[in-house]
Design a protein around this motif. Structure first.
Motif, PDB file in Angstrom:
ATOM      1  N   CYS A   1     -12.801  -5.055  -2.551  1.00  0.00           N
ATOM      2  CA  CYS A   1     -12.543  -5.074  -3.995  1.00  0.00           C
ATOM      3  C   CYS A   1     -11.092  -5.451  -4.258  1.00  0.00           C
ATOM      4  O   CYS A   1     -10.187  -5.047  -3.517  1.00  0.00           O
ATOM      5  N   SER A   2     -10.867  -6.216  -5.310  1.00  0.00           N
ATOM      6  CA  SER A   2      -9.537  -6.540  -5.799  1.00  0.00           C
ATOM      7  C   SER A   2      -8.687  -7.178  -4.690  1.00  0.00           C
ATOM      8  O   SER A   2      -9.145  -8.091  -4.004  1.00  0.00           O
ATOM      9  N   THR A   3      -7.449  -6.699  -4.470  1.00  0.00           N
ATOM     10  CA  THR A   3      -6.559  -7.337  -3.501  1.00  0.00           C
ATOM     11  C   THR A   3      -6.997  -7.118  -2.052  1.00  0.00           C
ATOM     12  O   THR A   3      -6.464  -7.769  -1.148  1.00  0.00           O
ATOM     13  N   ALA A   4      -7.950  -6.226  -1.805  1.00  0.00           N
ATOM     14  CA  ALA A   4      -8.499  -6.108  -0.451  1.00  0.00           C
ATOM     15  C   ALA A   4      -9.153  -7.415  -0.010  1.00  0.00           C
ATOM     16  O   ALA A   4      -9.396  -7.625   1.183  1.00  0.00           O
TER      17      ALA A   4
ATOM     18  N   PRO B   1     -12.338 -10.016  -6.899  1.00  0.00           N
ATOM     19  CA  PRO B   1     -11.248 -10.403  -6.000  1.00  0.00           C
ATOM     20  C   PRO B   1     -10.014 -10.897  -6.755  1.00  0.00           C
ATOM     21  O   PRO B   1     -10.116 -11.604  -7.750  1.00  0.00           O
ATOM     22  N   LEU B   2      -8.853 -10.507  -6.241  1.00  0.00           N
ATOM     23  CA  LEU B   2      -7.574 -11.029  -6.712  1.00  0.00           C
ATOM     24  C   LEU B   2      -6.873 -11.677  -5.528  1.00  0.00           C
ATOM     25  O   LEU B   2      -6.599 -11.014  -4.528  1.00  0.00           O
ATOM     26  N   LEU B   3      -6.593 -12.973  -5.652  1.00  0.00           N
ATOM     27  CA  LEU B   3      -6.037 -13.755  -4.551  1.00  0.00           C
ATOM     28  C   LEU B   3      -4.976 -14.696  -5.097  1.00  0.00           C
ATOM     29  O   LEU B   3      -4.872 -14.896  -6.306  1.00  0.00           O
ATOM     30  N   PRO B   4      -4.175 -15.306  -4.218  1.00  0.00           N
ATOM     31  CA  PRO B   4      -3.171 -16.265  -4.697  1.00  0.00           C
ATOM     32  C   PRO B   4      -3.833 -17.471  -5.346  1.00  0.00           C
ATOM     33  O   PRO B   4      -4.986 -17.797  -5.071  1.00  0.00           O
TER      34      PRO B   4
END
Length: 218
Positions: free
Chosen positions: A122-125, A146-149
């Motif tokens: 989840c998220s930055t994981a 998801p949070l990614l570059p």
């Protein structure tokens, strides 16, 4: 059936609490089982253990699957994060390397794991999930919010693996949606499932665990 232990991770200068969910028939068969690795493992079972007070409640989700005739025949491995250092740990390669070189070999010697390994993040994981998926060991990933570059050219994406993304349409002013669309550029076969209204928190991720497991189990 739930078991647990702690393992020293010297590169991160901390211990990692690992919980292992075993299928109900584990002790009555000799079969080897597919594996789901859950990052942020402290969020998986108990609201009390979750660092934001809301757990994803894996056991309840498994019961929901059973109610519709699906068997959750897999081993679930939950590796806890360090809430104070969560983002920095997930954004480097140390944790992924430690899972591959230390945690998974140890678990393989202790439990009957087959070669079908998948990761849920989840998220930055998602950073660590992307690094795990680059190894030959992992067959696919399930990313929730998801949070990614914004640029991901440095990540090789094997095209022979299973990719799922679940997100809310308006999460974080559509930042999560943009991450999903960026991943789609590199992974045309990725399966994207979105919700029109949900936001970026554990309550939403708890709801998404059911479709994740529904896609994974028989």
């Amino acid at each position: 059936m739930l078991e647990g232990f702690k393992i020293n991770c010297y590169p991160l200068n901390r211990t990692i609490r690992v919980s292992v969910h075993l299928p109900k028939d584990y002790n009555s068969t000799n079969r080897f089982y597919p594996v789901l690795y859950f990052l942020d493992g402290q969020n998986l079972y108990s609201d009390q253990d979750s660092y934001r007070g809301v757990a994803l409640d894996l056991e309840s989700t498994i019961m929901q699957l059973s109610d519709v005739g699906k068997d959750a025949i897999f081993i679930g491995i939950a590796a806890a994060s360090n809430p104070q250092m969560r983002e920095s740990e997930y954004k480097n390669t140390i944790l992924a390397d430690f899972i591959l070189k230390s945690i998974h070999p140890y678990l393989s010697s202790r439990y009957r794991l087959n070669s079908f390994l998948y990761v849920v993040a989840c998220s930055t994981a998602a950073y660590t999930a992307l690094r795990l998926i680059q190894s030959e060991a992992f067959k696919g990933m399930y990313l929730i919010s998801p949070l990614l570059p914004t640029t991901m050219e440095e990540h090789p994406f094997p095209n022979n693996k299973l990719y799922y993304i679940y997100y809310g349409e308006n999460e974080l002013n559509k930042k999560v949606k943009q991450t999903a669309l960026d991943l789609k550029k590199y992974l045309p076969e990725v399966q994207i499932i979105f919700d029109q209204n949900e936001i970026h928190n554990e309550s939403y991720w708890k709801k998404m665990l059911l479709p994740v497991l529904n896609d994974f189990v028989l």
